[in-house]
Design a protein around this motif. Structure first.
Motif, PDB file in Angstrom:
ATOM      1  N   LEU A  88      41.848  22.808  66.028  1.00 21.60           N
ATOM      2  CA  LEU A  88      43.221  23.274  65.840  1.00 21.60           C
ATOM      3  C   LEU A  88      44.089  22.677  66.935  1.00 21.60           C
ATOM      4  CD1 LEU A  88      42.760  27.073  65.113  1.00 21.60           C
ATOM      5  CD2 LEU A  88      43.444  25.325  63.502  1.00 21.60           C
ATOM      6  N   MET A  89      45.239  22.207  66.556  1.00 23.62           N
ATOM      7  CA  MET A  89      46.217  21.736  67.528  1.00 23.62           C
ATOM      8  C   MET A  89      46.965  22.964  68.041  1.00 23.62           C
ATOM      9  SD  MET A  89      45.606  18.543  67.394  1.00 23.62           S
ATOM     10  CE  MET A  89      46.919  17.768  68.257  1.00 23.62           C
ATOM     11  N   CYS A  90      46.927  23.176  69.342  1.00 23.19           N
ATOM     12  CA  CYS A  90      47.490  24.401  69.914  1.00 23.19           C
ATOM     13  C   CYS A  90      49.003  24.501  69.707  1.00 23.19           C
ATOM     14  CB  CYS A  90      47.156  24.480  71.401  1.00 23.19           C
ATOM     15  SG  CYS A  90      45.412  24.762  71.705  1.00 23.19           S
ATOM     16  N   ASP A  91      49.704  23.376  69.737  1.00 23.44           N
ATOM     17  CA  ASP A  91      51.157  23.413  69.543  1.00 23.44           C
ATOM     18  C   ASP A  91      51.540  23.739  68.109  1.00 23.44           C
ATOM     19  OD1 ASP A  91      51.593  22.831  72.166  1.00 23.44           O
ATOM     20  OD2 ASP A  91      51.945  20.688  71.842  1.00 23.44           O
ATOM     21  N   LYS A  92      50.665  23.511  67.172  1.00 24.82           N
ATOM     22  CA  LYS A  92      50.978  23.706  65.754  1.00 24.82           C
ATOM     23  C   LYS A  92      50.558  25.074  65.227  1.00 24.82           C
ATOM     24  CE  LYS A  92      52.569  19.571  65.552  1.00 24.82           C
ATOM     25  NZ  LYS A  92      53.996  19.350  65.454  1.00 24.82           N
ATOM     26  N   VAL A  93      49.951  25.891  66.067  1.00 26.27           N
ATOM     27  CA  VAL A  93      49.590  27.252  65.636  1.00 26.27           C
ATOM     28  C   VAL A  93      50.871  28.075  65.590  1.00 26.27           C
ATOM     29  CG1 VAL A  93      48.315  29.336  66.241  1.00 26.27           C
ATOM     30  CG2 VAL A  93      47.257  27.102  66.540  1.00 26.27           C
ATOM     31  N   CYS A  94      51.138  28.679  64.434  1.00 28.55           N
ATOM     32  CA  CYS A  94      52.379  29.433  64.241  1.00 28.55           C
ATOM     33  C   CYS A  94      52.200  30.929  64.464  1.00 28.55           C
ATOM     34  CB  CYS A  94      52.909  29.203  62.835  1.00 28.55           C
ATOM     35  SG  CYS A  94      53.273  27.500  62.471  1.00 28.55           S
ATOM     36  N   LEU A  95      51.079  31.467  64.008  1.00 28.90           N
ATOM     37  CA  LEU A  95      50.895  32.914  64.067  1.00 28.90           C
ATOM     38  C   LEU A  95      49.428  33.246  64.266  1.00 28.90           C
ATOM     39  CD1 LEU A  95      52.657  35.655  62.681  1.00 28.90           C
ATOM     40  CD2 LEU A  95      50.535  35.465  61.459  1.00 28.90           C
ATOM     41  N   VAL A  96      49.173  34.283  65.043  1.00 30.52           N
ATOM     42  CA  VAL A  96      47.811  34.789  65.245  1.00 30.52           C
ATOM     43  C   VAL A  96      47.842  36.284  64.951  1.00 30.52           C
ATOM     44  CG1 VAL A  96      45.925  35.109  66.872  1.00 30.52           C
ATOM     45  CG2 VAL A  96      47.315  33.043  66.989  1.00 30.52           C
ATOM     46  N   HIS A  97      46.955  36.701  64.065  1.00 30.55           N
ATOM     47  CA  HIS A  97      46.872  38.101  63.668  1.00 30.55           C
ATOM     48  C   HIS A  97      45.409  38.516  63.707  1.00 30.55           C
ATOM     49  CE1 HIS A  97      47.703  41.826  61.579  1.00 30.55           C
ATOM     50  NE2 HIS A  97      46.799  41.516  60.676  1.00 30.55           N
ATOM     51  N   THR A  98      45.152  39.782  63.998  1.00 32.87           N
ATOM     52  CA  THR A  98      43.786  40.298  63.968  1.00 32.87           C
ATOM     53  C   THR A  98      43.714  41.518  63.069  1.00 32.87           C
ATOM     54  OG1 THR A  98      44.184  41.658  65.923  1.00 32.87           O
ATOM     55  CG2 THR A  98      43.216  39.493  66.289  1.00 32.87           C
ATOM     56  N   ASN A  99      42.598  41.649  62.410  1.00 33.81           N
ATOM     57  CA  ASN A  99      42.291  42.830  61.609  1.00 33.81           C
ATOM     58  C   ASN A  99      41.097  43.526  62.240  1.00 33.81           C
ATOM     59  OD1 ASN A  99      44.252  42.418  59.649  1.00 33.81           O
ATOM     60  ND2 ASN A  99      42.903  41.130  58.421  1.00 33.81           N
ATOM     61  N   ASN A 100      41.091  44.833  62.169  1.00 27.62           N
ATOM     62  CA  ASN A 100      39.980  45.661  62.666  1.00 27.62           C
ATOM     63  C   ASN A 100      39.809  45.500  64.173  1.00 27.62           C
ATOM     64  OD1 ASN A 100      39.572  46.249  59.936  1.00 27.62           O
ATOM     65  ND2 ASN A 100      38.138  44.562  59.727  1.00 27.62           N
ATOM     66  N   CYS A 101      38.706  45.962  64.685  1.00 29.45           N
ATOM     67  CA  CYS A 101      38.384  45.803  66.097  1.00 29.45           C
ATOM     68  C   CYS A 101      36.874  45.900  66.270  1.00 29.45           C
ATOM     69  CB  CYS A 101      39.118  46.824  66.961  1.00 29.45           C
ATOM     70  SG  CYS A 101      38.672  48.520  66.623  1.00 29.45           S
ATOM     71  N   ASP A 102      36.396  45.756  67.490  1.00 24.12           N
ATOM     72  CA  ASP A 102      34.980  45.750  67.848  1.00 24.12           C
ATOM     73  C   ASP A 102      34.254  44.601  67.148  1.00 24.12           C
ATOM     74  OD1 ASP A 102      35.264  47.849  69.583  1.00 24.12           O
ATOM     75  OD2 ASP A 102      34.720  49.369  68.119  1.00 24.12           O
ATOM     76  N   TYR A 103      33.109  44.902  66.531  1.00 23.61           N
ATOM     77  CA  TYR A 103      32.287  43.860  65.916  1.00 23.61           C
ATOM     78  C   TYR A 103      32.923  43.297  64.655  1.00 23.61           C
ATOM     79  CZ  TYR A 103      28.560  45.243  69.065  1.00 23.61           C
ATOM     80  OH  TYR A 103      27.823  45.499  70.174  1.00 23.61           O
ATOM     81  N   ASP A 104      33.792  44.070  64.010  1.00 20.90           N
ATOM     82  CA  ASP A 104      34.394  43.661  62.744  1.00 20.90           C
ATOM     83  C   ASP A 104      35.706  42.907  62.926  1.00 20.90           C
ATOM     84  OD1 ASP A 104      32.327  44.962  61.496  1.00 20.90           O
ATOM     85  OD2 ASP A 104      33.441  46.834  61.321  1.00 20.90           O
TER      86      ASP A 104
END
Length: 190
Positions: A88-104
């Protein structure tokens, strides 16, 4: 619990699982030899059990394997044993999202460029219903976006998320991802 302590505990449990499975895999043929039960049923049953033990070890190792590095604005990571390395090109990443937490924990990365990464999929219309994606699409409606979901890696995904946060400075981070980044940095204890 601190994330680094949790990762050490996870490694210890994985090693214990592998050791127990190997011991079971070695003890079963020895017991068959000692009892002198060499019928077709027992031998075939033993072979099936040995195959299942090997499969369980491979599946467990595949789930907890994640390697990543960031060099010259390029984030390279590999999740799983038999997968190829993603770029992944770091400058081209637009959005980061996470679902759940811990192991999932699932890390969803939306980028605007496909570059030597066959795991990036184009964003479809049903993906547009999510509120965090609408904000980015409103800024550039004619741009095409791609996404990747990282599901494997156990608790090491928190460290990967922290690395993404440090290197992808132009990206937008949702509230859920900020909470998980705080967990990764030890600012919030789960």
């Amino acid at each position: 619990m601190d994330i680094y302590k949790a990762i050490k505990l996870e490694k210890r449990r994985l090693k214990l699982f592998i050791i127990l499975m190997i011991m079971i895999g070695l003890i079963l043929p020895i017991i068959l030899i000692l009892t002198n039960l060499f019928t077709l049923f027992y031998i075939s049953y033993l072979i099936i059990i040995e195959i299942l033990i090997c499969m369980s070890i491979i599946i467990k190792l595949n789930y907890y394997k994640v390697e990543y590095r960031c060099i010259n604005n390029r984030l390279m990571f590999k999740t799983g044993i038999l997968t190829k390395e993603n770029l992944l090109m770091c400058d081209k990443v637009c959005l980061v999202h996470t679902n759940n937490c811990d192991y999932d924990l699932e890390i969803i990365i939306i980028t605007s460029v496909v570059f030597k990464n066959k795991y990036l999929r184009p964003v479809e219309d049903n993906f547009l219903k999510r509120p965090y994606y609408k904000k980015i699409k409103e800024k550039n409606p004619d741009k095409k976006y791609y996404f990747q979901v990282i599901k494997r890696g156990g608790l090491k995904k928190y460290l990967l998320l922290d690395s993404i946060y440090r290197n992808c400075v132009k990206a937008v981070y949702t509230d859920e991802s900020i909470q998980n980044i705080k967990i990764a940095r030890g600012q919030m204890i789960v």
